[in-house]
Structure formats: C-alpha cells, structure tokens
Motif scaffolding. Structure first.
Motif, PDB file in Angstrom:
ATOM      1  N   LEU A  62       0.831  -1.206   0.000  1.00  0.00           N
ATOM      2  CA  LEU A  62       0.000   0.000   0.000  1.00  0.00           C
ATOM      3  C   LEU A  62       0.863   1.253   0.000  1.00  0.00           C
ATOM      4  O   LEU A  62       0.596   2.216  -0.736  1.00  0.00           O
ATOM      5  CB  LEU A  62      -0.920  -0.001   1.222  1.00  0.00           C
ATOM      6  N   GLY A  63       1.924   1.263   0.810  1.00  0.00           N
ATOM      7  CA  GLY A  63       2.809   2.415   0.873  1.00  0.00           C
ATOM      8  C   GLY A  63       3.452   2.716  -0.465  1.00  0.00           C
ATOM      9  O   GLY A  63       3.469   3.873  -0.921  1.00  0.00           O
ATOM     10  N   PHE A  64       3.988   1.700  -1.131  1.00  0.00           N
ATOM     11  CA  PHE A  64       4.623   1.916  -2.436  1.00  0.00           C
ATOM     12  C   PHE A  64       3.609   2.344  -3.486  1.00  0.00           C
ATOM     13  O   PHE A  64       3.912   3.189  -4.347  1.00  0.00           O
ATOM     14  CB  PHE A  64       5.352   0.653  -2.884  1.00  0.00           C
ATOM     15  N   ASN A  65       2.403   1.794  -3.433  1.00  0.00           N
ATOM     16  CA  ASN A  65       1.388   2.185  -4.407  1.00  0.00           C
ATOM     17  C   ASN A  65       0.954   3.640  -4.222  1.00  0.00           C
ATOM     18  O   ASN A  65       0.813   4.385  -5.194  1.00  0.00           O
ATOM     19  CB  ASN A  65       0.176   1.256  -4.310  1.00  0.00           C
ATOM     20  N   LEU A  66       0.733   4.042  -2.976  1.00  0.00           N
ATOM     21  CA  LEU A  66       0.345   5.424  -2.714  1.00  0.00           C
ATOM     22  C   LEU A  66       1.461   6.393  -3.103  1.00  0.00           C
ATOM     23  O   LEU A  66       1.207   7.442  -3.701  1.00  0.00           O
ATOM     24  CB  LEU A  66      -0.013   5.602  -1.235  1.00  0.00           C
ATOM     25  N   MET A  67       2.696   6.036  -2.784  1.00  0.00           N
ATOM     26  CA  MET A  67       3.821   6.891  -3.143  1.00  0.00           C
ATOM     27  C   MET A  67       3.983   6.961  -4.664  1.00  0.00           C
ATOM     28  O   MET A  67       4.278   8.019  -5.222  1.00  0.00           O
ATOM     29  CB  MET A  67       5.102   6.384  -2.493  1.00  0.00           C
ATOM     30  N   GLY A  68       3.785   5.823  -5.332  1.00  0.00           N
ATOM     31  CA  GLY A  68       3.874   5.808  -6.791  1.00  0.00           C
ATOM     32  C   GLY A  68       2.814   6.671  -7.437  1.00  0.00           C
ATOM     33  O   GLY A  68       3.093   7.402  -8.404  1.00  0.00           O
ATOM     34  N   ASP A  69       1.590   6.620  -6.911  1.00  0.00           N
ATOM     35  CA  ASP A  69       0.523   7.477  -7.442  1.00  0.00           C
ATOM     36  C   ASP A  69       0.851   8.951  -7.225  1.00  0.00           C
ATOM     37  O   ASP A  69       0.592   9.791  -8.086  1.00  0.00           O
ATOM     38  CB  ASP A  69      -0.808   7.134  -6.769  1.00  0.00           C
ATOM     39  N   GLY A  70       1.410   9.263  -6.050  1.00  0.00           N
ATOM     40  CA  GLY A  70       1.797  10.643  -5.790  1.00  0.00           C
ATOM     41  C   GLY A  70       2.902  11.119  -6.713  1.00  0.00           C
ATOM     42  O   GLY A  70       2.879  12.252  -7.204  1.00  0.00           O
ATOM     43  N   LEU A  71       3.883  10.264  -6.960  1.00  0.00           N
ATOM     44  CA  LEU A  71       4.963  10.621  -7.888  1.00  0.00           C
ATOM     45  C   LEU A  71       4.440  10.792  -9.307  1.00  0.00           C
ATOM     46  O   LEU A  71       4.888  11.669 -10.046  1.00  0.00           O
ATOM     47  CB  LEU A  71       6.051   9.543  -7.853  1.00  0.00           C
ATOM     48  N   ARG A  72       3.502   9.949  -9.693  1.00  0.00           N
ATOM     49  CA  ARG A  72       2.924  10.073 -11.033  1.00  0.00           C
ATOM     50  C   ARG A  72       2.250  11.427 -11.208  1.00  0.00           C
ATOM     51  O   ARG A  72       2.441  12.102 -12.229  1.00  0.00           O
ATOM     52  CB  ARG A  72       1.901   8.951 -11.256  1.00  0.00           C
ATOM     53  N   ASP A  73       1.477  11.840 -10.220  1.00  0.00           N
ATOM     54  CA  ASP A  73       0.816  13.143 -10.314  1.00  0.00           C
ATOM     55  C   ASP A  73       1.824  14.287 -10.265  1.00  0.00           C
ATOM     56  O   ASP A  73       1.643  15.308 -10.931  1.00  0.00           O
ATOM     57  CB  ASP A  73      -0.187  13.297  -9.164  1.00  0.00           C
ATOM     58  N   ALA A  74       2.883  14.121  -9.483  1.00  0.00           N
ATOM     59  CA  ALA A  74       3.868  15.195  -9.345  1.00  0.00           C
ATOM     60  C   ALA A  74       4.731  15.349 -10.591  1.00  0.00           C
ATOM     61  O   ALA A  74       5.127  16.463 -10.958  1.00  0.00           O
ATOM     62  CB  ALA A  74       4.759  14.932  -8.130  1.00  0.00           C
ATOM     63  N   LEU A  75       5.040  14.235 -11.250  1.00  0.00           N
ATOM     64  CA  LEU A  75       5.938  14.273 -12.401  1.00  0.00           C
ATOM     65  C   LEU A  75       5.216  14.432 -13.728  1.00  0.00           C
ATOM     66  O   LEU A  75       5.856  14.631 -14.758  1.00  0.00           O
ATOM     67  CB  LEU A  75       6.783  12.998 -12.446  1.00  0.00           C
ATOM     68  N   ASP A  76       3.890  14.341 -13.708  1.00  0.00           N
ATOM     69  CA  ASP A  76       3.118  14.492 -14.949  1.00  0.00           C
ATOM     70  C   ASP A  76       2.969  15.976 -15.272  1.00  0.00           C
ATOM     71  O   ASP A  76       2.359  16.717 -14.497  1.00  0.00           O
ATOM     72  CB  ASP A  76       1.744  13.848 -14.778  1.00  0.00           C
ATOM     73  N   PRO A  77       3.477  16.444 -16.400  1.00  0.00           N
ATOM     74  CA  PRO A  77       3.352  17.872 -16.751  1.00  0.00           C
ATOM     75  C   PRO A  77       1.895  18.338 -16.833  1.00  0.00           C
ATOM     76  O   PRO A  77       1.613  19.513 -16.612  1.00  0.00           O
ATOM     77  CB  PRO A  77       4.026  17.945 -18.129  1.00  0.00           C
ATOM     78  N   LYS A  78       0.981  17.422 -17.134  1.00  0.00           N
ATOM     79  CA  LYS A  78      -0.426  17.807 -17.260  1.00  0.00           C
ATOM     80  C   LYS A  78      -1.035  18.149 -15.907  1.00  0.00           C
ATOM     81  O   LYS A  78      -2.129  18.723 -15.846  1.00  0.00           O
ATOM     82  CB  LYS A  78      -1.210  16.669 -17.908  1.00  0.00           C
ATOM     83  N   MET A  79      -0.351  17.764 -14.815  1.00  0.00           N
ATOM     84  CA  MET A  79      -0.867  18.014 -13.477  1.00  0.00           C
ATOM     85  C   MET A  79      -0.368  19.319 -12.885  1.00  0.00           C
ATOM     86  O   MET A  79      -0.584  19.620 -11.729  1.00  0.00           O
ATOM     87  CB  MET A  79      -0.489  16.867 -12.544  1.00  0.00           C
ATOM     88  N   LYS A  80       0.342  20.124 -13.682  1.00  0.00           N
ATOM     89  CA  LYS A  80       0.883  21.385 -13.182  1.00  0.00           C
ATOM     90  C   LYS A  80      -0.242  22.319 -12.742  1.00  0.00           C
ATOM     91  O   LYS A  80      -1.340  22.320 -13.305  1.00  0.00           O
ATOM     92  CB  LYS A  80       1.722  22.085 -14.268  1.00  0.00           C
TER      93      LYS A  80
END
Length: 293
Positions: A273-291
């Motif tokens: 769960l921890g890795f999945n939540l962190m991965g989702d957070g990184l995806r949103d942070a690194l996605d330029p469309k989420m700026k």
C-alpha cells in the motif's frame, strides 16, 4: 545589490525536479505512502535493534502462544517470536523488491532505449522478445524460471527481475520514440554528437520521469511476487523469515493460531500500500499535465 539579487532569484524559473517535489508535498496520500515506506525501511535497517529475540530462537514450551505482553505478535509452531521474524522479514522483502526492480530497470531500459532510438530490425527483434515474455502470466513465468534455476531467494530475485524487464523496456521505448523527434535531438545530431552521448545526455534524462513512477509501483508488485514464490516454497528457504514463507507455514494453523498468518499478511499489505500510494503521488507530481494552473 541585495534587493536586485533577490529579484533575480525570485524571477529565476524553478527546476522541474523542485517543482515536482513541491507538487508531491501537496499530495496527502502520496506523503502517507512515503511515510509508510520510510517506516519499513527504518524497520529493516534497525531490525537487529528492534527485534527483542533471535529470529530462529525456538522455545517449544511456548509454541503457538497468542499475542501477549511477552510476545506482542505471539509465537509460531516452533515457539519463535513472530514480531522478531516480521521485523527481519522486512529486510528480505525490501531487498528482493528493490534489487529485482533495479535489475529490471537496467536491462529493460537498455533494451528499450536501443530499440526506440535505432529502430528498424533491432526494434523488431527486441519488441518481439518483449511480446513473447508478456504472453506468459508473470507469476507462471517466474515459477518456471525458479524451477529451472532452483528454489532459493537469489533465484526468486532473478526471476522477478526477468519478468519485469518487458514492462520497463516498452515504457522507455515509447518515450524514446517521442523524445528522439524533438528539435534538440536533431540539433545534437547536426553538431556531430555521438549516439552514446545523445542517449546519455539528452534521451535518458528526458525519459526518467515515467521510469521513476513505474519503478516505485513495480517494487510493490515485486514484493507480492516474492511473497507468492515464498508461499509456494520457491523463494526463501527455511529458516529465513520471509513474509510469504511465514504465510505458507501458517496455513496449517489458521484456526488454531490465526496470528501466525495475520501479522505477516498485514506487513505485506501495508508495504505494498505504501509503495502504491507513493507511486501514485509521484505520477501526479511528475506528470506535466498536473501542473498548477
């Protein structure tokens, strides 16, 4: 002079990585996931200090004892302290998950970059290899590899690394196909830069974001796969305190001593769960469309 410097600094554009970190800090679930991952990393690092008893200390007079003040997680069928084994099991699970993904990233990204950048028959051969590997269910392919190499923790790590290679290979290939058409790549070629220099200095750095996200999520998957192999008796060998192996040992005592299965299962669940939540957070942070707008 100080005022002028402050204005210049204020007007300086924020680096992409600092901007991504700023967005990640705003993601509460991502921070929760990072906190869980950090907790288990610290548990793994300080396992000898946290574990009150030896992981293989047997006490048959106290076998199958329920959780108590003396044994917080109870004892198993050999009288071993389950808390100590769960704590040390974090080392094995994180070790297998992390290093199997590192191996997958190195091999998969190397093949994916070569396929995407050079194309033609090289791309065809590598892509078909990926397709063949993806045609098999991942866990069945891992079981087959371990069956050939022999049951052991190291071979389980190798098997998990191999089955995840196509995922990273196809991901980086698609990214390279997009990046290599950019104007700065064309300019680098016009300046006479070698292919190796272009790949290392331009293509790879601009393809890291999706790899970081996928790598984080892949660690969670690798931990589950390692637990599955351990449960089937194809992973860590006794008496290593691997979580999947602990679940396998506990299945005969599900009704008599359910705590033997509950606590290793919770450890697996929380880590994934921890890795999945962190991965989702990184995806949103690194996605330029989420700026931020």
């Amino acid at each position: 002079m100080t005022t002028l410097t402050a204005k210049i600094t204020a007007g300086k554009p924020e680096s992409p990585w600092m901007e991504a970190w700023r967005r990640f800090r705003k993601n509460k679930l991502g921070l929760v996931g990072a906190g869980i991952v950090l907790f288990f990393i610290l548990v793994a690092l300080f396992a000898p200090l946290l574990a009150a008893e030896g992981i293989n200390d047997q006490d048959f007079s106290n076998r199958l004892q329920a959780p108590s003040s003396e044994h917080w997680f109870g004892t198993d069928d050999f009288g071993r302290d389950i808390l100590s084994r769960v704590i040390h099991g974090a080392r094995i699970s994180l070790w297998v998950g992390t290093f199997s993904v590192i191996g997958s990233v190195i091999v998969g990204c190397t093949l994916g970059i070569i396929a995407g950048y050079f194309g033609r028959w090289i791309d065809t051969i590598i892509s078909r290899i990926f397709d063949i590997m993806l045609a098999f269910p991942s866990i069945l392919l891992a079981i087959g590899i371990v069956a050939v190499l022999g049951p052991s923790l190291q071979n389980a790590l190798i098997a998990i690394a191999i089955i995840n290679i196509p995922t990273f290979g196809r991901l980086i290939r698609s990214r390279v196909l997009s990046v290599k058409e950019e104007e700065y790549i064309t300019a680098a070629k016009a300046l006479g830069m070698s292919h190796t220099r272009i790949l290392v200095q331009h293509v790879l750095p601009n393809s890291l974001a999706p790899i970081i996200v996928q790598g984080t999520l892949a660690v969670a998957t690798a931990i589950i796969e390692a637990a599955a192999l351990g449960f089937l008796g194809l992973g860590a060998e006794p008496p290593n305190p691997e979580w999947g192996k602990m679940l396998s040992d506990a299945k005969m005592y599900m009704l008599q001593a359910p705590w033997m299965m509950v606590f290793p299962g919770i450890a697996i669940m929380l880590t994934v769960l921890g890795f999945n939540l962190m991965g989702d957070g990184l995806r949103d942070a690194l996605d330029p469309k989420m700026k931020d707008v």
